[in-house]
Write an enzyme that holds these catalytic residues in place. Structure first.
Site, PDB file in Angstrom:
ATOM      1  CB  THR A   1      40.209  49.253  45.483  1.00 55.01           C
ATOM      2  OG1 THR A   1      39.506  48.530  44.311  1.00 55.01           O
ATOM      3  CG2 THR A   1      40.347  50.958  44.884  1.00 55.01           C
ATOM      4  CE  LYS A   2      42.302  40.112  46.892  1.00 54.20           C
ATOM      5  NZ  LYS A   2      43.263  38.995  46.299  1.00 54.20           N
TER       6      LYS A   2
ATOM      7  N   GLY B   1      37.185  26.101  40.734  1.00 57.31           N
ATOM      8  CA  GLY B   1      36.594  25.278  39.610  1.00 57.31           C
ATOM      9  C   GLY B   1      35.598  26.320  38.608  1.00 57.31           C
TER      10      GLY B   1
ATOM     11  CD  GLU C   1      35.390  42.707  35.860  1.00 55.93           C
ATOM     12  OE1 GLU C   1      35.003  43.630  36.710  1.00 55.93           O
ATOM     13  OE2 GLU C   1      35.969  41.665  36.182  1.00 55.93           O
TER      14      GLU C   1
END
Length: 207
Positions: A57-58, A86, A120
Protein backbone atom coordinates in the site's frame (compact mmCIF):
# COMPACT_ATOMS: atom_id res chain seq x y z
CA UNK A 1 -3.76 20.23 17.36
CA UNK A 2 -7.43 21.30 17.35
CA UNK A 3 -6.49 24.93 16.79
CA UNK A 4 -4.55 23.85 13.69
CA UNK A 5 -7.63 22.02 12.41
CA UNK A 6 -9.82 25.05 13.03
CA UNK A 7 -7.41 27.45 11.32
CA UNK A 8 -7.25 25.18 8.29
CA UNK A 9 -11.03 24.87 7.99
CA UNK A 10 -11.44 28.65 8.25
CA UNK A 11 -8.93 29.31 5.48
CA UNK A 12 -9.73 26.59 2.96
CA UNK A 13 -12.96 25.51 1.30
CA UNK A 14 -11.33 23.22 -1.25
CA UNK A 15 -11.26 20.18 1.06
CA UNK A 16 -14.48 19.53 2.94
CA UNK A 17 -15.57 16.83 5.31
CA UNK A 18 -18.59 14.68 4.54
CA UNK A 19 -22.17 15.21 5.74
CA UNK A 20 -22.59 15.41 9.52
CA UNK A 21 -18.85 15.24 10.17
CA UNK A 22 -18.39 18.71 8.72
CA UNK A 23 -20.91 20.26 11.08
CA UNK A 24 -19.93 18.28 14.14
CA UNK A 25 -16.21 18.78 13.63
CA UNK A 26 -16.53 22.45 12.76
CA UNK A 27 -18.64 23.18 15.85
CA UNK A 28 -16.62 21.06 18.27
CA UNK A 29 -13.32 22.28 16.92
CA UNK A 30 -14.27 25.89 17.46
CA UNK A 31 -15.35 25.18 21.03
CA UNK A 32 -12.16 23.30 21.92
CA UNK A 33 -9.97 25.90 20.23
CA UNK A 34 -11.47 28.60 22.40
CA UNK A 35 -11.26 26.54 25.59
CA UNK A 36 -7.71 25.29 25.10
CA UNK A 37 -6.04 28.39 23.64
CA UNK A 38 -4.47 29.34 26.97
CA UNK A 39 -3.28 25.86 27.93
CA UNK A 40 -0.15 24.05 26.82
CA UNK A 41 0.31 20.36 26.20
CA UNK A 42 3.45 18.25 25.70
CA UNK A 43 4.64 18.28 22.12
CA UNK A 44 3.79 15.08 20.27
CA UNK A 45 5.72 13.71 17.33
CA UNK A 46 2.52 13.20 15.34
CA UNK A 47 -1.28 13.19 15.55
CA UNK A 48 -1.86 10.04 13.51
CA UNK A 49 0.37 6.98 13.09
CA UNK A 50 -0.11 5.04 9.84
CA UNK A 51 0.79 1.36 10.19
CA UNK A 52 0.96 -0.38 6.79
CA UNK A 53 2.77 -2.95 4.64
CA UNK A 54 4.86 -0.94 2.21
CA UNK A 55 4.93 -3.53 -0.59
CA UNK A 56 1.12 -3.58 -0.65
CA UNK A 57 0.00 0.00 0.00
CA UNK A 58 3.00 2.37 0.02
CA UNK A 59 2.26 3.77 -3.44
CA UNK A 60 -1.52 3.77 -3.07
CA UNK A 61 -3.66 4.03 0.04
CA UNK A 62 -0.98 4.85 2.62
CA UNK A 63 0.52 7.75 0.67
CA UNK A 64 -2.86 9.14 -0.37
CA UNK A 65 -4.04 9.02 3.24
CA UNK A 66 -0.87 10.74 4.45
CA UNK A 67 -1.27 13.52 1.87
CA UNK A 68 -4.97 13.97 2.70
CA UNK A 69 -4.23 14.32 6.42
CA UNK A 70 -1.39 16.76 5.75
CA UNK A 71 -3.80 18.85 3.66
CA UNK A 72 -6.10 18.98 6.69
CA UNK A 73 -3.24 20.49 8.74
CA UNK A 74 -2.61 17.33 10.76
CA UNK A 75 0.72 15.64 11.48
CA UNK A 76 0.56 12.07 10.19
CA UNK A 77 3.50 9.69 10.58
CA UNK A 78 4.32 7.50 7.58
CA UNK A 79 7.76 5.91 7.76
CA UNK A 80 9.22 6.71 4.35
CA UNK A 81 7.61 10.17 4.29
CA UNK A 82 8.50 11.21 7.85
CA UNK A 83 11.88 9.64 8.60
CA UNK A 84 15.01 11.51 7.54
CA UNK A 85 18.55 10.26 6.78
CA UNK A 86 20.32 9.57 10.06
CA UNK A 87 17.14 8.83 12.04
CA UNK A 88 17.15 5.67 14.13
CA UNK A 89 14.18 3.80 12.67
CA UNK A 90 12.79 2.02 15.71
CA UNK A 91 13.37 4.94 18.08
CA UNK A 92 11.38 7.29 15.88
CA UNK A 93 8.65 4.78 15.06
CA UNK A 94 8.19 3.71 18.68
CA UNK A 95 8.14 7.34 19.81
CA UNK A 96 5.58 8.24 17.17
CA UNK A 97 3.32 5.39 18.26
CA UNK A 98 3.51 6.30 21.95
CA UNK A 99 2.85 10.02 21.41
CA UNK A 100 0.18 9.77 18.70
CA UNK A 101 -3.51 9.87 19.63
CA UNK A 102 -4.90 7.80 16.76
CA UNK A 103 -3.47 4.90 14.79
CA UNK A 104 -4.57 3.72 11.36
CA UNK A 105 -3.78 0.09 10.65
CA UNK A 106 -3.88 -0.77 6.96
CA UNK A 107 -4.19 -4.55 6.77
CA UNK A 108 -3.29 -6.08 3.41
CA UNK A 109 -2.48 -9.54 1.96
CA UNK A 110 1.24 -9.45 2.88
CA UNK A 111 0.82 -7.68 6.23
CA UNK A 112 1.32 -10.85 8.31
CA UNK A 113 4.69 -11.50 6.64
CA UNK A 114 6.24 -8.34 8.07
CA UNK A 115 7.93 -8.27 11.46
CA UNK A 116 7.92 -4.47 11.45
CA UNK A 117 4.18 -4.24 10.78
CA UNK A 118 3.36 -6.72 13.52
CA UNK A 119 5.76 -5.10 15.99
CA UNK A 120 4.11 -1.71 15.38
CA UNK A 121 0.64 -3.23 15.74
CA UNK A 122 1.56 -4.86 19.05
CA UNK A 123 2.85 -1.52 20.39
CA UNK A 124 -0.33 0.20 19.19
CA UNK A 125 -2.55 -2.34 20.94
CA UNK A 126 -0.44 -2.39 24.12
CA UNK A 127 -0.50 1.40 24.38
CA UNK A 128 -4.31 1.34 23.93
CA UNK A 129 -4.46 3.80 21.06
CA UNK A 130 -7.71 4.70 19.34
CA UNK A 131 -7.49 2.50 16.26
CA UNK A 132 -9.08 2.76 12.81
CA UNK A 133 -8.50 -0.43 10.80
CA UNK A 134 -8.64 -0.47 7.00
CA UNK A 135 -8.88 -3.93 5.44
CA UNK A 136 -7.26 -3.57 2.01
CA UNK A 137 -7.97 -6.62 -0.19
CA UNK A 138 -8.22 -8.83 2.89
CA UNK A 139 -10.93 -9.91 5.32
CA UNK A 140 -10.42 -9.75 9.12
CA UNK A 141 -10.74 -13.54 9.32
CA UNK A 142 -7.81 -13.94 6.91
CA UNK A 143 -5.33 -12.07 9.10
CA UNK A 144 -2.60 -14.26 10.55
CA UNK A 145 1.05 -14.21 11.59
CA UNK A 146 3.08 -15.97 8.92
CA UNK A 147 6.60 -15.09 10.00
CA UNK A 148 8.90 -18.11 10.13
CA UNK A 149 9.59 -19.27 13.67
CA UNK A 150 13.33 -19.40 12.99
CA UNK A 151 13.20 -15.60 12.63
CA UNK A 152 10.95 -14.90 15.59
CA UNK A 153 10.68 -16.53 19.06
CA UNK A 154 7.44 -18.18 20.12
CA UNK A 155 6.58 -15.58 22.74
CA UNK A 156 6.77 -12.84 20.13
CA UNK A 157 4.63 -14.86 17.72
CA UNK A 158 2.00 -15.14 20.46
CA UNK A 159 2.23 -11.40 21.12
CA UNK A 160 1.65 -10.66 17.45
CA UNK A 161 -1.30 -13.07 17.26
CA UNK A 162 -2.86 -11.45 20.30
CA UNK A 163 -2.52 -8.02 18.65
CA UNK A 164 -4.12 -9.27 15.44
CA UNK A 165 -6.97 -10.86 17.36
CA UNK A 166 -7.63 -7.59 19.19
CA UNK A 167 -7.59 -5.70 15.89
CA UNK A 168 -10.07 -8.12 14.30
CA UNK A 169 -12.65 -7.14 16.89
CA UNK A 170 -12.56 -3.45 15.91
CA UNK A 171 -14.98 -2.23 13.24
CA UNK A 172 -13.02 -0.94 10.27
CA UNK A 173 -13.27 0.13 6.66
CA UNK A 174 -13.29 -2.52 3.94
CA UNK A 175 -11.69 -1.88 0.55
CA UNK A 176 -11.60 -4.10 -2.54
CA UNK A 177 -9.17 -2.71 -5.12
CA UNK A 178 -11.08 -4.43 -7.95
CA UNK A 179 -14.37 -2.74 -7.09
CA UNK A 180 -13.75 0.14 -4.68
CA UNK A 181 -12.91 3.80 -5.21
CA UNK A 182 -9.57 4.59 -3.55
CA UNK A 183 -10.33 8.29 -3.25
CA UNK A 184 -13.58 7.55 -1.40
CA UNK A 185 -12.00 5.26 1.20
CA UNK A 186 -9.17 7.76 1.81
CA UNK A 187 -11.68 10.58 2.33
CA UNK A 188 -13.85 8.42 4.61
CA UNK A 189 -10.85 7.35 6.66
CA UNK A 190 -9.66 10.96 7.00
CA UNK A 191 -13.11 12.11 8.11
CA UNK A 192 -13.22 9.41 10.78
CA UNK A 193 -9.70 10.23 11.96
CA UNK A 194 -10.58 13.90 12.42
CA UNK A 195 -13.77 12.95 14.28
CA UNK A 196 -11.81 10.66 16.63
CA UNK A 197 -9.25 13.41 17.30
CA UNK A 198 -12.02 15.86 18.17
CA UNK A 199 -13.57 13.29 20.53
CA UNK A 200 -10.24 12.68 22.23
CA UNK A 201 -9.68 16.43 22.59
CA UNK A 202 -13.10 16.71 24.23
CA UNK A 203 -12.20 13.92 26.66
CA UNK A 204 -8.95 15.69 27.54
CA UNK A 205 -10.82 18.95 28.13
CA UNK A 206 -13.29 17.25 30.49
CA UNK A 207 -10.58 15.77 32.75
Amino acid sequence: MISRLFDFMKQSKSIQLNNKYSLDIYTNTYTYHKASSSSSTPKALCDVFINHRGTDTKKTLATLLYDNLKARNLRPFLDYKTLKPGDHIFDHINGAIYTSKVAVTVFSPNYGHSYSCLHELALIMESKKRIIPIFFDIKPSQLDVVIERVRCPDDEIQRFRWALQEARDIVGLMFDSDKGNLSEVVTSASDIIVQRLVELEAEDESV
